[in-house]
Design a protein around this motif. Structure first.
Motif, short mmCIF file in Angstrom:
data_model
loop_
_atom_site.label_atom_id
_atom_site.label_comp_id
_atom_site.label_asym_id
_atom_site.label_seq_id
_atom_site.Cartn_x
_atom_site.Cartn_y
_atom_site.Cartn_z
N TYR A 111 -12.86 2.11 13.29
CA TYR A 111 -11.40 2.25 13.25
C TYR A 111 -10.72 1.18 12.39
CZ TYR A 111 -6.54 2.62 14.56
OH TYR A 111 -5.18 2.75 14.48
N ALA A 112 -11.04 -0.09 12.62
CA ALA A 112 -10.25 -1.17 12.02
C ALA A 112 -10.27 -1.13 10.50
CB ALA A 112 -10.75 -2.51 12.53
N GLU A 113 -11.46 -1.21 9.92
CA GLU A 113 -11.54 -1.30 8.46
C GLU A 113 -11.26 0.02 7.77
OE1 GLU A 113 -14.32 -4.99 7.06
OE2 GLU A 113 -15.32 -3.09 7.39
N ILE A 114 -11.79 1.11 8.31
CA ILE A 114 -11.72 2.37 7.59
C ILE A 114 -10.42 3.12 7.89
CG2 ILE A 114 -12.81 4.62 7.27
CD1 ILE A 114 -15.49 3.31 7.71
N ILE A 115 -10.15 3.38 9.15
CA ILE A 115 -9.01 4.23 9.50
C ILE A 115 -7.70 3.45 9.44
CG2 ILE A 115 -8.01 5.70 11.29
CD1 ILE A 115 -10.89 6.30 12.21
N HIS A 116 -7.62 2.35 10.20
CA HIS A 116 -6.40 1.55 10.17
C HIS A 116 -6.17 0.95 8.79
CE1 HIS A 116 -3.19 -1.11 11.38
NE2 HIS A 116 -3.87 -2.14 10.89
N GLY A 117 -7.26 0.51 8.14
CA GLY A 117 -7.14 -0.08 6.81
C GLY A 117 -6.59 0.91 5.80
N PHE A 118 -7.00 2.17 5.93
CA PHE A 118 -6.49 3.21 5.03
C PHE A 118 -5.00 3.45 5.27
CE2 PHE A 118 -5.63 7.68 4.00
CZ PHE A 118 -6.09 7.73 2.69
N ALA A 119 -4.62 3.55 6.53
CA ALA A 119 -3.21 3.78 6.86
C ALA A 119 -2.35 2.61 6.42
CB ALA A 119 -3.06 4.02 8.36
N HIS A 120 -2.89 1.39 6.52
CA HIS A 120 -2.14 0.21 6.11
C HIS A 120 -1.96 0.16 4.59
CE1 HIS A 120 -0.60 -3.88 6.35
NE2 HIS A 120 -1.46 -4.23 5.41
N LEU A 121 -3.00 0.58 3.86
CA LEU A 121 -2.95 0.56 2.40
C LEU A 121 -2.00 1.62 1.85
CD1 LEU A 121 -4.05 -0.57 -0.28
CD2 LEU A 121 -5.93 1.07 -0.09
N TYR A 122 -2.08 2.82 2.44
CA TYR A 122 -1.26 3.94 1.95
C TYR A 122 -0.20 4.27 3.00
CZ TYR A 122 -5.10 4.38 -1.36
OH TYR A 122 -6.04 4.12 -2.33
N LYS A 123 0.89 3.56 2.95
CA LYS A 123 1.91 3.68 3.99
C LYS A 123 2.67 5.00 3.93
CE LYS A 123 2.60 -1.27 4.70
NZ LYS A 123 1.39 -1.69 3.97
N SER A 124 2.53 5.74 2.82
CA SER A 124 3.21 7.03 2.71
C SER A 124 2.35 8.19 3.23
CB SER A 124 3.60 7.29 1.25
OG SER A 124 4.53 6.33 0.79
N VAL A 125 1.18 7.86 3.74
CA VAL A 125 0.29 8.88 4.30
C VAL A 125 0.62 9.07 5.78
CG1 VAL A 125 -2.09 9.40 4.94
CG2 VAL A 125 -1.57 8.53 2.65
N GLN A 126 0.72 10.33 6.20
CA GLN A 126 0.90 10.64 7.63
C GLN A 126 -0.49 10.98 8.20
OE1 GLN A 126 3.17 12.81 5.37
NE2 GLN A 126 4.08 10.77 5.23
N LEU A 127 -1.07 10.00 8.88
CA LEU A 127 -2.44 10.13 9.35
C LEU A 127 -2.47 10.63 10.78
CD1 LEU A 127 -5.42 9.65 8.61
CD2 LEU A 127 -5.17 7.30 9.48
N ASP A 128 -3.20 11.73 11.00
CA ASP A 128 -3.37 12.31 12.33
C ASP A 128 -4.86 12.30 12.64
OD1 ASP A 128 -3.14 13.62 14.70
OD2 ASP A 128 -2.65 15.59 13.85
#
Length: 322
Positions: A111-128
């Motif tokens: 979760y931390a590096e891959i999922i949360h890291g992706f959402a943090h990097l691309y703040k315009s992405v709506q991640l579900d």
């Protein structure tokens, strides 16, 4: 054909050179010591040079060629950092929804590096994010409820689903510290069959674990089951039975604070492949493609985010927390 030296391996070498110790470098960059040692060995093998001399009083000392290579590697990392900074200026182009599935047994580690890291990097992405077992995840892909799934290569219909393997996870036996087999350097399937087993009873996963016995014409003595990997680890830690698992958490303790011991299973066993699944009839948008690229960077046989990488798991040494 020459093997490539990755930026990650260069980072491990530079961290070790700057600290003069693999252990200190491990603590500094939060990577296991075996992973750092293997990266250094790979660079030395690839370039046919010795990078360090070990001195008891001073730790690791760079050789002359090691000094020159460290400076070059520091410049390479600096230039790579500039590339990421440049790309960050355009990260707004990655926008929109992403419906992601992740296998529940390893979701906490990734979760931390891959999922949360992706959402943090691309703040315009709506991640579900949907966490579930293999049955739930594959069904979601085929119904186009999910765009991309991080999962195992279990029960994949390759006519309908594309699966890209990223890393192999060999099975291992998990024991409590008090189990009679916990001191072994390796165990056989025959030895395991004689002891009570607690089974991770998730769709297709349980079939995989049972198949390891069937190929030896054995039957496991299953005394308890659970659909939760943490409950399984708690049962093992309390010496209800051993288990067989594939994911390798960095900490070998159950949630109630009791120690666990991983032991290699001798012989040839089919590993699980952790990878990316997508529906063949789906068109992947730029958000999905960006997430897939991130997974490729953070999951390999050399490094798996949040886990001990199996590639460097010494098959002759028991794994225990100090």
């Amino acid at each position: 054909m020459l093997n490539r030296i990755s930026l990650r391996q260069i980072e491990y070498f530079v961290a070790t050179a700057e600290s003069g110790s693999i252990i200190i470098a491990s603590e500094r960059i939060h990577v296991s010591s075996p992973s750092i040692s293997a990266a250094i060995a790979h660079i030395e093998s690839e370039l046919q040079v010795q990078l360090f001399i070990r001195q008891h009083a001073k730790g690791l000392i760079l050789t002359n060629v090691g000094e020159h290579l460290m400076k070059e590697c520091q410049e390479i990392l600096a230039r790579a950092g500039n590339l990421y900074a440049l790309a960050a200026n355009y990260s707004g182009s990655i926008r929109g929804p992403l419906k992601l599935g992740c296998f529940s047994a390893f979701a906490p580690m990734l979760y931390a590096e891959i999922i949360h890291g992706f959402a943090h990097l691309y703040k315009s992405v709506q991640l579900d994010v949907c966490e579930g077992d293999q049955e739930v995840l594959l069904s979601g892909l085929l119904r186009n409820v999910l765009d991309v799934v991080l999962t195992y290569d279990l029960n994949i219909d390759h006519d309908l689903i594309h699966f890209e393997p990223l890393a192999s996870l060999p099975p291992y036996a998990l024991f409590s510290k008090e189990h009679p087999l916990a001191e072994a350097s390796a165990v056989t399937m025959e030895e395991l069959a004689e002891h009570p087993m607690v089974l991770l009873d998730m769709p297709y996963s349980s079939d995989y674990f049972i198949s390891l016995f069937k190929q030896k014409k054995l039957s496991p003595n299953v005394v308890k089951t659970s659909k939760s990997s943490e409950v399984i680890r708690a049962m093992v830690a309390n010496n209800i039975g051993y288990s067989i698992l594939n994911v390798r958490p960095k900490i070998n303790y159950s949630l109630d604070g009791k120690q666990l011991v991983r032991v290699r299973i001798s012989g040839e066993q089919r590993p699980m492949q952790i990878g990316l699944a997508t529906a063949k009839n789906a068109v992947l948008n730029t958000v999905a493609q960006a997430f897939i690229s991130r997974c490729r960077a953070f999951i390999s046989d050399q490094y798996i985010s949040g886990m001990d990488a199996p590639h460097f798991y010494d098959p002759h040494i028991r794994v225990k927390d100090s």
